[in-house]
Design a protein around this motif. Structure first.
Motif, PDB file in Angstrom:
ATOM      1  N   CYS A   1       7.985 -12.970 -29.233  1.00 19.46           N
ATOM      2  CA  CYS A   1       7.699 -12.215 -28.021  1.00 19.46           C
ATOM      3  C   CYS A   1       6.932 -13.117 -27.054  1.00 19.46           C
ATOM      4  O   CYS A   1       6.027 -13.860 -27.465  1.00 19.46           O
ATOM      5  N   TYR A   2       7.295 -13.012 -25.775  1.00 24.42           N
ATOM      6  CA  TYR A   2       6.678 -13.867 -24.765  1.00 24.42           C
ATOM      7  C   TYR A   2       6.358 -13.030 -23.546  1.00 24.42           C
ATOM      8  O   TYR A   2       6.932 -11.954 -23.321  1.00 24.42           O
ATOM      9  N   GLU A   3       5.414 -13.537 -22.758  1.00 23.24           N
ATOM     10  CA  GLU A   3       5.135 -12.943 -21.451  1.00 23.24           C
ATOM     11  C   GLU A   3       5.663 -13.887 -20.382  1.00 23.24           C
ATOM     12  O   GLU A   3       5.320 -15.072 -20.358  1.00 23.24           O
ATOM     13  N   LEU A   4       6.503 -13.362 -19.497  1.00 21.87           N
ATOM     14  CA  LEU A   4       7.071 -14.115 -18.385  1.00 21.87           C
ATOM     15  C   LEU A   4       6.278 -13.781 -17.140  1.00 21.87           C
ATOM     16  O   LEU A   4       6.127 -12.612 -16.781  1.00 21.87           O
ATOM     17  N   GLN A   5       5.720 -14.833 -16.475  1.00 23.31           N
ATOM     18  CA  GLN A   5       4.909 -14.649 -15.281  1.00 23.31           C
ATOM     19  C   GLN A   5       5.516 -15.436 -14.134  1.00 23.31           C
ATOM     20  O   GLN A   5       5.836 -16.619 -14.301  1.00 23.31           O
ATOM     21  N   ILE A   6       5.641 -14.778 -12.984  1.00 22.28           N
ATOM     22  CA  ILE A   6       6.190 -15.412 -11.777  1.00 22.28           C
ATOM     23  C   ILE A   6       5.143 -15.276 -10.681  1.00 22.28           C
ATOM     24  O   ILE A   6       4.774 -14.168 -10.296  1.00 22.28           O
ATOM     25  N   GLU A   7       4.659 -16.415 -10.193  1.00 22.57           N
ATOM     26  CA  GLU A   7       3.630 -16.411  -9.144  1.00 22.57           C
ATOM     27  C   GLU A   7       4.321 -16.460  -7.781  1.00 22.57           C
ATOM     28  O   GLU A   7       4.935 -17.470  -7.418  1.00 22.57           O
ATOM     29  N   VAL A   8       4.221 -15.359  -7.015  1.00 22.69           N
ATOM     30  CA  VAL A   8       4.861 -15.229  -5.706  1.00 22.69           C
ATOM     31  C   VAL A   8       3.806 -15.464  -4.635  1.00 22.69           C
ATOM     32  O   VAL A   8       2.768 -14.804  -4.625  1.00 22.69           O
TER      33      VAL A   8
ATOM     34  N   VAL B   1       6.448 -20.565 -12.377  1.00 24.13           N
ATOM     35  CA  VAL B   1       6.951 -19.642 -13.395  1.00 24.13           C
ATOM     36  C   VAL B   1       6.406 -20.107 -14.739  1.00 24.13           C
ATOM     37  O   VAL B   1       6.521 -21.293 -15.074  1.00 24.13           O
ATOM     38  N   ARG B   2       5.797 -19.171 -15.496  1.00 21.83           N
ATOM     39  CA  ARG B   2       5.215 -19.516 -16.798  1.00 21.83           C
ATOM     40  C   ARG B   2       5.801 -18.613 -17.882  1.00 21.83           C
ATOM     41  O   ARG B   2       6.044 -17.433 -17.640  1.00 21.83           O
TER      42      ARG B   2
END
Length: 513
Positions: free
Chosen positions: A400-407, A508-509
């Motif tokens: 399981c992963y957390e997808l983070q997108i910095e806008v 994107v992380r």
């Protein structure tokens, strides 16, 4: 239907005959075998298979192609059945004359020859040194090719036209008239000059003529061809005129050499002066380099101090934000006794982003693997054109992963609010959080406007969602798709920017939970 095969030795100018025929209406031969072969290519491949050496005097001897080449010759004819009259030209048709004659009774031949002086002059005009036997080899090659042309012509006069290259240049309409009535093909009698390849120099022609005079057998063969040819050509230029042309060209070249020698001497003097200046410049450069080295050492020391200061400032800033978040939670608690203050925890960083180690960090200002993204800008990259942009990430181990997108920006609030996220086609539930948290006593109201009333977000905004990566041997990359309700061009607001934009992403992380 008539098939016209044109050939001659490599320096004979046979291409001029094909140029005149195609301009007058003869069709170019069509490719065959699904476009893999053309008649010139078939000719070359047959000679290659039979190890024909064009540099050897004996290459003009006739060869009998193997059965596979016979079959390809049939394919060539079938591919051109719809053409009334067609043909092609190649000097390697020379060892295949009897093959093409026996293959189809409708085949006609154009045999092109030139004087031995022309062939030898082209050899002398080539760059580089000449081998000891190159002149003898060139004359022997010319003799072998033209003997074979003469032999074939004398045995097949009714199906051949033998023409001197000089006649093609001097009067192409005479050549076309002869072809039209002897071969019975429809040709337009166009009397326009042909695009001839560059002529040999006068010096090379004079030198070649002097060499040819020492070979009476070569001269005799050329005169025999002139007598037998349908369209011979006799130059009106006498030997004395040729000599005068060569002398004039030689003197012109000599004057050019003298002029270049003068320029070379002037250039050498200039180079000497420039070297003196360079030496003085090098001395000055040495002094400057020593000063630069000292400056570099000072700069390196300052950068080290600055780096340490920046690290300390970053740590202090993180602590400040943590304290700020705690104070705001306690302020809300004091305003609402029923509210509980949740601990931020040690593992929180700026903006509430989990401090676990990021397995993948994609900086959108660098080169990326994706689709529908514009060029990188100073603080990120715009998604567009279109309402769907794709980013491909390396595939990690199942977990399981957390997808983070910095806008960092959006062309319109509804475009970010209506954003849909999917990974490998599976939809992902997303949360949006401003990383630029408001401060002050009423900051909780400003955050509520963003969270609950979907007002204009305070950029940058963190879009996050949890995903689970399953084992999949077929997919080597994770495909993250961002889909938006619409795109918008700044030009609609009076800007000169005509791009269709949606959101601008800085980073994107992908972090393992």
């Amino acid at each position: 239907m008539s098939i016209v095969v044109t050939c001659g030795d490599e320096n004979s100018g046979y291409a001029l005959a094909q140029q005149a025929l195609t301009r007058a209406g003869l069709a170019e031969a069509m490719p065959f075998s699904d476009g893999q072969f053309s008649p010139p290519e078939l000719t070359r491949r047959i000679c290659q298979a039979h190890e024909v050496n064009t540099s050897a005097p004996g290459y003009a001897g006739q060869i009998t192609p193997a059965q596979i080449w016979q079959a390809l010759s049939v394919d060539m004819t079938v591919a051109n059945l719809d053409q009334a009259d067609w043909g092609w030209a190649h000097h390697l048709n020379l060892p295949l004359l009897e093959h093409w004659r026996n293959f189809d009774s409708r085949t006609k031949f154009v045999l092109v020859y030139s004087s031995p002086e022309q062939a030898l002059a082209r050899l002398l005009d080539k760059d580089g040194p000449l081998a000891d036997d190159s002149v003898d080899a060139a004359l022997a090659n010319w003799a072998a090719c033209n003997k074979e042309l003469l032999r074939f012509f004398s045995q097949n006069v009714d199906r051949c036209i033998m023409v001197n290259k000089g006649k093609l240049v001097d009067s192409p309409v005479s050549f076309l008239t002869k072809c039209k009535y002897r071969f019975g093909i429809e040709l337009a009698l166009i009397d326009e000059p042909l695009a001839e390849m560059s002529a040999p120099s006068a010096v090379a022609l004079w030198s070649a003529s002097q060499l040819v005079t020492k070979t009476p057998e070569i001269q005799a063969l050329f005169q025999e061809m002139q007598s037998a040819a349908d369209l011979p050509y006799r130059e009106n230029v006498g030997r004395s005129h040729m000599r005068d042309q060569a002398l004039t060209e030689y003197r012109g070249l000599r004057d050019q050499v003298r002029e270049l020698e003068g320029k070379l001497q002037a250039s050498n003097r200039q180079i000497f002066s420039l070297k003196a200046l360079q030496n003085a410049s090098n001395a000055t450069k040495t002094v400057v380099q020593r000063s630069l080295e000292a400056e570099k050492q000072t700069t390196a020391s300052l950068r080290l101090s600055l780096s340490k200061s920046e690290e300390e400032n970053q740590l202090l800033l993180a602590q400040l934000h943590s304290v700020q978040d705690d104070l705001e939670r306690y302020f809300v608690k004091c305003q609402d006794p029923q509210a509980s203050v949740g601990g931020a925890g040690v593992g929180q960083s700026y903006g509430g982003v989990p401090a676990a180690t990021s397995l993948i960090v994609i900086d959108m200002r660098e080169s990326i693997d994706g689709k529908n993204w514009y060029d990188a800008e100073q603080d990120g990259r715009w998604a567009g054109a279109g309402v769907s942009s794709i980013l491909r990430l390396p595939r990690l181990s199942p977990a399981c992963y957390e997808l983070q997108i910095e806008v960092v920006d959006a062309i319109a609030p509804d475009i970010l609010n209506g954003m849909q996220l999917s990974v490998d086609g599976a939809p992902v539930a997303v949360e949006m959080k401003s990383l630029n948290s408001p401060t002050g006593p009423l900051s909780f109201l400003k955050r509520a406007q963003v969270t609950h009333y979907r007002r204009v977000p305070l950029f940058p905004v963190l879009v996050s969602g949890q995903i689970r990566i399953e084992p999949d041997a077929k997919r080597r990359r994770l495909e993250v798709e961002m889909r938006f309700p619409r795109s918008l061009s700044p030009a609609s607001r009076g800007s000169a920017d005509v791009r269709d934009l949606t959101i601008r992403v800085r980073q994107v992380r992908l972090t393992r939970l």
